[in-house]
Motif scaffolding. Structure first.
Motif, short mmCIF file in Angstrom:
data_model
loop_
_atom_site.label_atom_id
_atom_site.label_comp_id
_atom_site.label_asym_id
_atom_site.label_seq_id
_atom_site.Cartn_x
_atom_site.Cartn_y
_atom_site.Cartn_z
N ILE A 65 -8.05 7.12 9.52
CA ILE A 65 -8.34 8.55 9.45
C ILE A 65 -9.85 8.76 9.55
CG2 ILE A 65 -8.31 10.58 7.95
CD1 ILE A 65 -5.63 9.98 9.20
N LYS A 66 -10.26 9.69 10.39
CA LYS A 66 -11.68 9.94 10.61
C LYS A 66 -12.16 11.10 9.72
CE LYS A 66 -11.67 8.44 15.46
NZ LYS A 66 -10.28 7.98 15.52
N SER A 67 -13.44 11.09 9.38
CA SER A 67 -14.04 12.19 8.60
C SER A 67 -15.56 12.09 8.70
CB SER A 67 -13.63 12.12 7.12
OG SER A 67 -14.26 11.01 6.48
N THR A 68 -16.24 13.18 8.40
CA THR A 68 -17.70 13.14 8.36
C THR A 68 -18.17 12.23 7.24
OG1 THR A 68 -17.62 15.20 7.06
CG2 THR A 68 -18.12 15.39 9.41
N ASP A 101 0.99 15.53 7.80
CA ASP A 101 0.36 14.33 7.23
C ASP A 101 1.29 13.52 6.34
OD1 ASP A 101 -1.97 14.88 8.50
OD2 ASP A 101 -3.12 15.39 6.71
N ARG A 102 2.57 13.84 6.35
CA ARG A 102 3.47 13.23 5.37
C ARG A 102 3.49 11.70 5.44
NH1 ARG A 102 6.34 15.68 9.40
NH2 ARG A 102 8.02 14.53 10.45
N ASP A 103 3.31 11.13 6.63
CA ASP A 103 3.33 9.67 6.74
C ASP A 103 2.01 9.06 6.26
OD1 ASP A 103 5.91 9.68 7.77
OD2 ASP A 103 5.20 9.95 9.83
N TYR A 104 0.92 9.81 6.43
CA TYR A 104 -0.39 9.31 5.97
C TYR A 104 -0.54 9.47 4.46
CZ TYR A 104 -1.95 9.21 10.85
OH TYR A 104 -2.08 8.94 12.18
N ASP A 105 -0.06 10.61 3.92
CA ASP A 105 -0.28 10.90 2.50
C ASP A 105 0.30 9.84 1.58
OD1 ASP A 105 -1.69 13.18 3.03
OD2 ASP A 105 -0.05 14.58 2.64
N GLY A 106 1.41 9.24 2.00
CA GLY A 106 2.01 8.21 1.17
C GLY A 106 1.20 6.93 1.09
N GLN A 160 -13.95 11.05 -1.45
CA GLN A 160 -12.95 10.50 -2.39
C GLN A 160 -12.03 9.49 -1.71
OE1 GLN A 160 -11.22 13.71 -5.22
NE2 GLN A 160 -11.75 14.79 -3.34
N ASP A 161 -11.85 9.64 -0.39
CA ASP A 161 -10.79 8.88 0.30
C ASP A 161 -11.31 7.91 1.35
OD1 ASP A 161 -8.93 10.46 -1.11
OD2 ASP A 161 -8.99 12.02 0.43
N THR A 162 -12.61 7.63 1.36
CA THR A 162 -13.15 6.86 2.48
C THR A 162 -12.51 5.47 2.63
OG1 THR A 162 -14.99 6.23 1.02
CG2 THR A 162 -15.38 8.03 2.58
N GLU A 163 -12.23 4.81 1.53
CA GLU A 163 -11.65 3.46 1.63
C GLU A 163 -10.25 3.51 2.21
OE1 GLU A 163 -11.85 1.29 -2.00
OE2 GLU A 163 -14.03 1.45 -2.18
N ASP A 164 -9.40 4.39 1.68
CA ASP A 164 -8.03 4.51 2.20
C ASP A 164 -8.05 5.02 3.64
OD1 ASP A 164 -6.71 3.58 -0.04
OD2 ASP A 164 -6.60 5.54 -0.98
N MET A 166 0.83 -1.22 0.00
CA MET A 166 0.00 0.00 0.00
C MET A 166 0.85 1.26 0.00
SD MET A 166 -3.46 0.85 1.18
CE MET A 166 -4.11 2.49 1.16
N THR A 167 2.05 1.18 0.60
CA THR A 167 2.88 2.37 0.72
C THR A 167 3.70 2.59 -0.53
OG1 THR A 167 3.04 1.89 3.05
CG2 THR A 167 4.52 3.57 2.22
N ASN A 168 3.08 3.10 -1.55
CA ASN A 168 3.73 3.43 -2.81
C ASN A 168 3.89 4.93 -2.88
OD1 ASN A 168 4.53 3.88 -5.40
ND2 ASN A 168 2.76 2.91 -6.37
#
Length: 320
Positions: free
Chosen positions: A224-227, A95-100, A214-218, A1-3
């Protein structure tokens, strides 16, 4: 996953195709401009529009306008570009570790290896300092508000780690300009600006929930939480609530702004702003498909037009 490999031609995956950064900017500046989201201008508009709301309603409120108001409008535009850039740079640093690990964000400059963390920190400070110089030309109370705005900006990148409602923190940061611009014009913070600020927060909850789909699956995979994740299949009813809150609160802000000195005609015209804005948000709801990431991004981007609609009504009301 970490590409962490960059997107083709080092472009950011969700940037506007053929944007000026990727086609015209000198190659050495592109990673830093991408950090500032200069290749994705919608965020600057979403930060700027509440400033212009606050300024125009303040002018309706006291029925006065001057050349300094023109400077406030221009200064807010420059400041929005700079502080949106500084805020996005801060977001990418934290967020650099999450963004990858997220498909849409792994091509951003830091996880893609285009910019070092040290370089990003320096770039963030340069943008913030230039914005502060612009802020110093405003009323002292507006300056104090501008400094205080750094609090929600600093907290926002961490919000998605401890709350399902990070979009609230984004709304607190992105709509601060409504308070600041009103105060820059009047010299004091008053109730209509606060109600307008709350309307802007409701609007942010509307458009950023759409964006987050756009990002719910990842996001689910990395925690990561979001509405968007919180609402899931119930997103549409929640967006309708945010729509109603936006229109209602903005309508109250208009009435509070116009009731003392503006004419009845000016108030009626200004009230057309939130009414028309609500119809545009309803149109977005009709086209929403939370399973279609491209559609979510498209609808998110049209919120520049959504926010400009009431501004047109406010400007007309100002000259009635």
């Amino acid at each position: 996953m970490t590409n962490t490999s960059p997107a083709p031609d080092d472009q950011v995956a969700d940037a506007v195709k053929g944007n000026w950064v990727d086609t015209l900017a000198p190659a050495a500046t592109r990673p830093y401009l991408r950090l500032s989201r200069a290749d994705r201008p919608i965020g600057t508009w979403l930060l700027l529009i509440p400033c212009w709301w606050g300024l125009t309603l303040a002018m309706i409120h006291d029925q006065s306008a001057s050349w300094h108001d023109a400077w406030i409008a221009i200064g807010c535009a420059a400041g929005a570009w700079l502080m949106r850039g500084a805020g996005c740079t801060w977001n990418d640093i934290t967020d650099r570790d999450y963004d990858g690990q997220v498909e849409r964000t792994r091509s951003r400059p830091i996880p893609a290896g285009q910019v070092t963390v040290r370089g990003a920190v320096i770039w963030m400070c340069v943008q913030a300092l230039i914005a502060f110089c612009i802020l110093l030309t405003f009323h002292i109370n507006a300056i104090l508000l501008g400094v205080l705005a750094l609090v929600p900006v600093a907290i926002y990148p961490f919000a998605k780690r401890f709350t399902w409602w990070p979009q609230v923190f984004l709304g607190l940061a992105f709509n601060w300009g409504a308070l600041l611009a009103w105060t820059a014009h009047t010299g004091k913070l008053e109730a209509p600006a606060v109600v307008l600020y709350l309307a802007g927060i409701a609007w942010t909850l509307f458009y950023d929930t759409i964006y987050a789909h756009q990002d719910t699956e990842d996001d689910a995979l990395i925690g990561i939480k979001s509405t968007a994740r919180l609402f899931g299949e119930n997103t549409a009813p929640w967006l309708r609530r945010f729509l109603m809150a936006t229109v209602g609160l903005m309508g109250i802000a208009v009435v509070f702004s116009a009731i003392d000195d503006a004419s009845i005609l000016a108030m009626v015209i200004a009230l057309g702003g939130p009414w028309a804005m609500g119809w545009h948000m309803a149109w977005q709801l009709r086209g929403l498909d939370i399973e279609d990431a491209d559609k979510c991004l498209q609808l998110f981007r049209v919120n520049r037009d959504t926010g400009m609609i009431p501004l047109v009504f406010f400007c007309v009301a100002l000259f009635v």
